[in-house]
Design an enzyme around this catalytic site. Structure first.
Site, short mmCIF file in Angstrom:
data_model
loop_
_atom_site.label_atom_id
_atom_site.label_comp_id
_atom_site.label_asym_id
_atom_site.label_seq_id
_atom_site.Cartn_x
_atom_site.Cartn_y
_atom_site.Cartn_z
N CYS A 29 1.10 -0.93 -0.29
CA CYS A 29 -0.10 0.61 0.28
C CYS A 29 0.38 1.69 0.50
CB CYS A 29 -0.65 -0.03 1.13
SG CYS A 29 -2.12 1.51 1.20
N PRO A 30 0.44 2.17 -0.69
CA PRO A 30 -0.41 1.75 -1.85
C PRO A 30 -0.57 2.29 -3.32
CG PRO A 30 0.61 4.18 -1.33
CD PRO A 30 1.67 3.69 -0.47
#
Length: 95
Positions: A29-30
């Site tokens: 993430c992201p």
């Protein structure tokens, strides 16, 4: 409005054949969401993107993104440790 196939599930998807497949497996993430946004930008309105990711946070991120955009999360599912998302690009937008 996004369609959610429910909680984490397994099994084969009923989504249509994607126009593009993005393999975001192994990215934290992201990055899965950012790569999906880039891939959507390169598609024409109405085309379908399939995203494959291994980051568990992508489950929430993809749903939130679709809810806040004009794109449609047609389906999502988890098979073992891989998350699959089918996102249809909005007909007239790049958001």
């Amino acid at each position: 409005m996004s369609k959610d196939t429910g909680s984490k599930q397994t099994g084969s998807s009923q989504a249509a054949m994607p126009d593009t497949v993005l393999d975001a497996c192994g990215l934290a993430c992201p990055l899965p969401l950012l790569k999906a946004k880039q891939a959507l930008f390169g598609l024409d309105g109405g085309q379908l993107l399939e995203v494959r990711a291994t980051d568990a946070g992508s489950w929430r991120d993809m749903a939130s993104f679709a809810a806040q955009s004009d794109h449609v999360l047609e389906a999502r599912e988890q098979v073992d440790d891989v998350y699959y998302y089918w996102i249809r690009k909005a007909a007239g937008g790049d958001r």
